[in-house]
Design a protein around this motif. Structure first.
Motif, PDB file in Angstrom:
ATOM      1  N   PRO A  93       0.648  -1.309  -0.147  1.00 50.78           N
ATOM      2  CA  PRO A  93       0.284  -0.062   0.682  1.00 50.78           C
ATOM      3  C   PRO A  93       0.439   1.427   0.241  1.00 50.78           C
ATOM      4  CG  PRO A  93      -0.053  -1.054   2.365  1.00 50.78           C
ATOM      5  CD  PRO A  93       0.922  -2.156   1.241  1.00 50.78           C
ATOM      6  N   PRO A  94       0.931   2.325  -1.348  1.00 45.82           N
ATOM      7  CA  PRO A  94       0.935   3.309  -1.135  1.00 45.82           C
ATOM      8  C   PRO A  94       0.606   4.487  -0.012  1.00 45.82           C
ATOM      9  CG  PRO A  94       0.124   3.404  -2.643  1.00 45.82           C
ATOM     10  CD  PRO A  94      -0.057   1.507  -1.822  1.00 45.82           C
ATOM     11  N   PRO A  95       1.248   5.472   0.873  1.00 49.26           N
ATOM     12  CA  PRO A  95       2.322   6.016   0.555  1.00 49.26           C
ATOM     13  C   PRO A  95       3.332   4.803   1.255  1.00 49.26           C
ATOM     14  CG  PRO A  95       1.230   7.205   2.156  1.00 49.26           C
ATOM     15  CD  PRO A  95       0.450   6.540   1.719  1.00 49.26           C
ATOM     16  N   ALA A  96       2.851   4.064   2.895  1.00 49.65           N
ATOM     17  CA  ALA A  96       3.379   3.527   3.513  1.00 49.65           C
ATOM     18  C   ALA A  96       4.965   2.562   2.869  1.00 49.65           C
ATOM     19  CB  ALA A  96       3.066   3.099   4.410  1.00 49.65           C
ATOM     20  N   ALA A  97       4.837   2.254   1.824  1.00 49.24           N
ATOM     21  CA  ALA A  97       5.601   0.971   1.036  1.00 49.24           C
ATOM     22  C   ALA A  97       5.630   1.436  -0.598  1.00 49.24           C
ATOM     23  CB  ALA A  97       5.168  -0.027   1.160  1.00 49.24           C
ATOM     24  N   ALA A  98       5.757   2.512  -0.928  1.00 48.98           N
ATOM     25  CA  ALA A  98       5.947   2.824  -2.549  1.00 48.98           C
ATOM     26  C   ALA A  98       7.127   3.012  -2.986  1.00 48.98           C
ATOM     27  CB  ALA A  98       5.519   4.619  -2.447  1.00 48.98           C
ATOM     28  N   GLU A  99       7.149   2.711  -4.775  1.00 53.58           N
ATOM     29  CA  GLU A  99       8.055   2.265  -5.211  1.00 53.58           C
ATOM     30  C   GLU A  99       9.012   2.859  -4.429  1.00 53.58           C
ATOM     31  OE1 GLU A  99       8.973   0.961  -9.354  1.00 53.58           O
ATOM     32  OE2 GLU A  99       7.198   1.568  -9.566  1.00 53.58           O
ATOM     33  N   SER A 100      10.555   2.670  -5.021  1.00 55.98           N
ATOM     34  CA  SER A 100      11.756   2.636  -4.600  1.00 55.98           C
ATOM     35  C   SER A 100      11.513   4.727  -3.366  1.00 55.98           C
ATOM     36  CB  SER A 100      12.475   4.456  -6.405  1.00 55.98           C
ATOM     37  OG  SER A 100      12.463   3.459  -6.680  1.00 55.98           O
ATOM     38  N   SER A 101      10.819   4.018  -2.460  1.00 56.57           N
ATOM     39  CA  SER A 101      10.695   4.671  -1.355  1.00 56.57           C
ATOM     40  C   SER A 101      12.216   4.596  -0.255  1.00 56.57           C
ATOM     41  CB  SER A 101       9.258   5.360  -0.727  1.00 56.57           C
ATOM     42  OG  SER A 101       8.941   3.864  -0.537  1.00 56.57           O
ATOM     43  N   PHE A 102      12.658   3.737   0.085  1.00 62.49           N
ATOM     44  CA  PHE A 102      12.966   3.515   0.891  1.00 62.49           C
ATOM     45  C   PHE A 102      14.756   3.248   0.955  1.00 62.49           C
ATOM     46  CE2 PHE A 102       9.471   1.902   2.058  1.00 62.49           C
ATOM     47  CZ  PHE A 102       9.164   1.931   3.064  1.00 62.49           C
ATOM     48  N   ASP A 103      15.902   4.184   1.521  1.00 62.95           N
ATOM     49  CA  ASP A 103      17.012   4.166   1.428  1.00 62.95           C
ATOM     50  C   ASP A 103      17.679   2.764   1.867  1.00 62.95           C
ATOM     51  OD1 ASP A 103      17.947   7.527   1.256  1.00 62.95           O
ATOM     52  OD2 ASP A 103      16.435   7.479   2.783  1.00 62.95           O
ATOM     53  N   ILE A 104      16.878   2.256   2.418  1.00 62.43           N
ATOM     54  CA  ILE A 104      17.751   0.697   2.859  1.00 62.43           C
ATOM     55  C   ILE A 104      17.032  -0.059   2.419  1.00 62.43           C
ATOM     56  CG2 ILE A 104      18.665   0.612   4.755  1.00 62.43           C
ATOM     57  CD1 ILE A 104      20.824  -0.584   4.163  1.00 62.43           C
ATOM     58  N   VAL A 105      16.836  -1.651   2.612  1.00 64.30           N
ATOM     59  CA  VAL A 105      15.886  -2.308   2.565  1.00 64.30           C
ATOM     60  C   VAL A 105      17.114  -3.546   3.137  1.00 64.30           C
ATOM     61  CG1 VAL A 105      14.443  -3.633   2.136  1.00 64.30           C
ATOM     62  CG2 VAL A 105      14.506  -1.731   1.226  1.00 64.30           C
ATOM     63  N   GLN A 163      11.700  -9.679  -5.341  1.00 60.96           N
ATOM     64  CA  GLN A 163      10.850  -9.011  -6.106  1.00 60.96           C
ATOM     65  C   GLN A 163      10.163  -7.609  -5.419  1.00 60.96           C
ATOM     66  OE1 GLN A 163       8.147  -9.798  -8.832  1.00 60.96           O
ATOM     67  NE2 GLN A 163       8.485 -12.296  -7.954  1.00 60.96           N
ATOM     68  N   THR A 164      10.073  -7.104  -4.052  1.00 63.75           N
ATOM     69  CA  THR A 164       9.628  -6.789  -3.069  1.00 63.75           C
ATOM     70  C   THR A 164      10.872  -6.018  -2.867  1.00 63.75           C
ATOM     71  OG1 THR A 164       8.229  -7.980  -1.580  1.00 63.75           O
ATOM     72  CG2 THR A 164       8.699  -6.734  -0.676  1.00 63.75           C
ATOM     73  N   VAL A 165      12.296  -6.289  -2.458  1.00 61.34           N
ATOM     74  CA  VAL A 165      13.055  -5.976  -1.753  1.00 61.34           C
ATOM     75  C   VAL A 165      13.307  -4.923  -3.538  1.00 61.34           C
ATOM     76  CG1 VAL A 165      15.395  -5.703  -1.613  1.00 61.34           C
ATOM     77  CG2 VAL A 165      14.292  -7.304   0.000  1.00 61.34           C
ATOM     78  N   ARG A 166      13.535  -5.349  -4.608  1.00 59.29           N
ATOM     79  CA  ARG A 166      13.874  -4.695  -5.392  1.00 59.29           C
ATOM     80  C   ARG A 166      13.005  -3.709  -5.989  1.00 59.29           C
ATOM     81  NH1 ARG A 166      14.721  -9.419  -7.881  1.00 59.29           N
ATOM     82  NH2 ARG A 166      12.917  -9.520  -9.234  1.00 59.29           N
ATOM     83  N   TYR A 167      11.514  -3.551  -5.679  1.00 58.25           N
ATOM     84  CA  TYR A 167      10.238  -3.071  -5.861  1.00 58.25           C
ATOM     85  C   TYR A 167      10.696  -1.188  -4.801  1.00 58.25           C
ATOM     86  CZ  TYR A 167       6.105  -0.643  -5.570  1.00 58.25           C
ATOM     87  OH  TYR A 167       4.689   0.235  -5.692  1.00 58.25           O
ATOM     88  N   LEU A 168      11.072  -1.597  -3.340  1.00 59.41           N
ATOM     89  CA  LEU A 168      10.975  -0.476  -2.165  1.00 59.41           C
ATOM     90  C   LEU A 168      12.429  -0.154  -2.146  1.00 59.41           C
ATOM     91  CD1 LEU A 168       9.664  -3.050   0.796  1.00 59.41           C
ATOM     92  CD2 LEU A 168       8.461  -0.708  -0.658  1.00 59.41           C
ATOM     93  N   SER A 169      12.778  -0.437  -2.161  1.00 58.10           N
ATOM     94  CA  SER A 169      14.597  -0.022  -1.890  1.00 58.10           C
ATOM     95  C   SER A 169      14.984   1.038  -2.989  1.00 58.10           C
ATOM     96  CB  SER A 169      15.738  -1.034  -2.431  1.00 58.10           C
ATOM     97  OG  SER A 169      16.821  -0.053  -2.316  1.00 58.10           O
ATOM     98  N   LYS A 170      15.458   1.788  -2.800  1.00 57.13           N
ATOM     99  CA  LYS A 170      16.389   3.517  -3.095  1.00 57.13           C
ATOM    100  C   LYS A 170      17.723   2.131  -4.471  1.00 57.13           C
ATOM    101  CE  LYS A 170      15.228   6.895  -1.724  1.00 57.13           C
ATOM    102  NZ  LYS A 170      14.877   8.035  -0.260  1.00 57.13           N
ATOM    103  N   GLY A 171      18.409   1.176  -3.774  1.00 60.58           N
ATOM    104  CA  GLY A 171      19.536   1.126  -4.655  1.00 60.58           C
ATOM    105  C   GLY A 171      20.570  -0.087  -2.855  1.00 60.58           C
ATOM    106  N   LYS A 172      20.007   0.154  -1.845  1.00 59.53           N
ATOM    107  CA  LYS A 172      20.990  -0.649  -1.133  1.00 59.53           C
ATOM    108  C   LYS A 172      20.040  -1.610  -0.868  1.00 59.53           C
ATOM    109  CE  LYS A 172      23.677   3.492   0.748  1.00 59.53           C
ATOM    110  NZ  LYS A 172      24.316   3.910   1.490  1.00 59.53           N
ATOM    111  N   VAL A 173      20.677  -3.271  -0.185  1.00 60.86           N
ATOM    112  CA  VAL A 173      19.918  -4.449   0.610  1.00 60.86           C
ATOM    113  C   VAL A 173      20.873  -4.963   1.259  1.00 60.86           C
ATOM    114  CG1 VAL A 173      18.726  -6.131  -0.686  1.00 60.86           C
ATOM    115  CG2 VAL A 173      18.609  -4.438  -1.559  1.00 60.86           C
ATOM    116  N   LEU A 174      19.874  -5.454   2.028  1.00 58.51           N
ATOM    117  CA  LEU A 174      20.198  -5.705   3.234  1.00 58.51           C
ATOM    118  C   LEU A 174      19.618  -7.442   3.360  1.00 58.51           C
ATOM    119  CD1 LEU A 174      22.703  -6.107   5.385  1.00 58.51           C
ATOM    120  CD2 LEU A 174      21.849  -5.118   7.117  1.00 58.51           C
TER     121      LEU A 174
END
Length: 213
Positions: free
Chosen positions: A127-139, A156-167
């Motif tokens: 659900p946006p805006p809480a979990a919008a595309e590319s809205s997190f600096d790190i996931v 798929q979820t991680v790639r959708y949410l993250s601006k780039g950084k993934v842990l």
């Protein structure tokens, strides 16, 4: 629980409460908020829930804060114990970031707007805006099951949410698909859990991590 068991529950005297508060004041500038204590919500093995040890939750929280930066947003996907550590107010810099927890377990809805219901079988039903595309600096993600099918959907979820950084935290057996799906490399830091797991667990990151590498 019956009323009689409630009546029999031990209580602290005013003197004991004062002593406890003094202990907190001496050991930490900010006592952890009890509602965010790791383990405040009990593990449910039926949902493959295994909470991190306090040390691991702290190390991961520190990493997320550093990588998110001041004013950064953090998403904890199926990793509620790290979200809880971020919200306790005991990790330096936690007041300078915001975090949400994506979880299937609706008990975590007690955390209000920080809770996002998440079913990995519907990886983009967010659900946006809480979990919008590319809205997190790190996931940070900890897939509930050690299978490539589960990891693929969580990815798929991680790639959708993250601006780039993934842990990513998952079993060592998932190293090859994790590298293929998320471009991550194995970190030296070894996460541990409150209950010992038989599976060999690892952290993976898609960036150069000073803390975990």
């Amino acid at each position: 629980m019956s009323d009689s068991s409630d009546d029999d529950a031990p209580t602290l005297s005013a003197h004991a409460l004062a002593a406890l508060q003094e202990f907190y004041n001496e050991t930490s500038d900010t006592p952890p908020a009890p509602q965010f204590a790791v383990g405040a919500v009990e593990e449910d093995w039926r949902m493959s829930q295994f909470w991190y040890s306090d040390e691991t939750a702290t190390r991961l929280a520190e990493e997320l804060i550093r990588e998110a930066g001041v004013g950064g947003r953090i998403a904890c996907v199926s990793a509620p114990s790290v979200y809880q550590k971020l919200k306790q107010g005991v990790v330096f810099g936690s007041d300078r970031v915001s975090a949400v927890v994506l979880e299937f377990d609706r008990r975590f809805a007690a955390y209000g707007d920080d809770f996002v219901f998440y079913d990995y079988n519907e990886p983009l039903a967010l659900p946006p805006p809480a979990a919008a595309e590319s809205s997190f600096d790190i996931v940070l993600a900890d897939p509930p099951y050690l299978s490539e099918e589960c990891l693929s959907k969580v990815s798929q979820t991680v790639r959708y949410l993250s601006k780039g950084k993934v842990l990513l935290c998952t079993g060592a057996v998932m190293e090859e698909p994790a590298r293929r799906l998320l471009g991550v490399s194995t970190c030296r830091f070894l996460p541990t859990h409150r209950r010992n797991l038989s599976n060999d667990f690892r952290c993976f990151a898609n960036y150069s991590s000073q803390l975990l590498s």
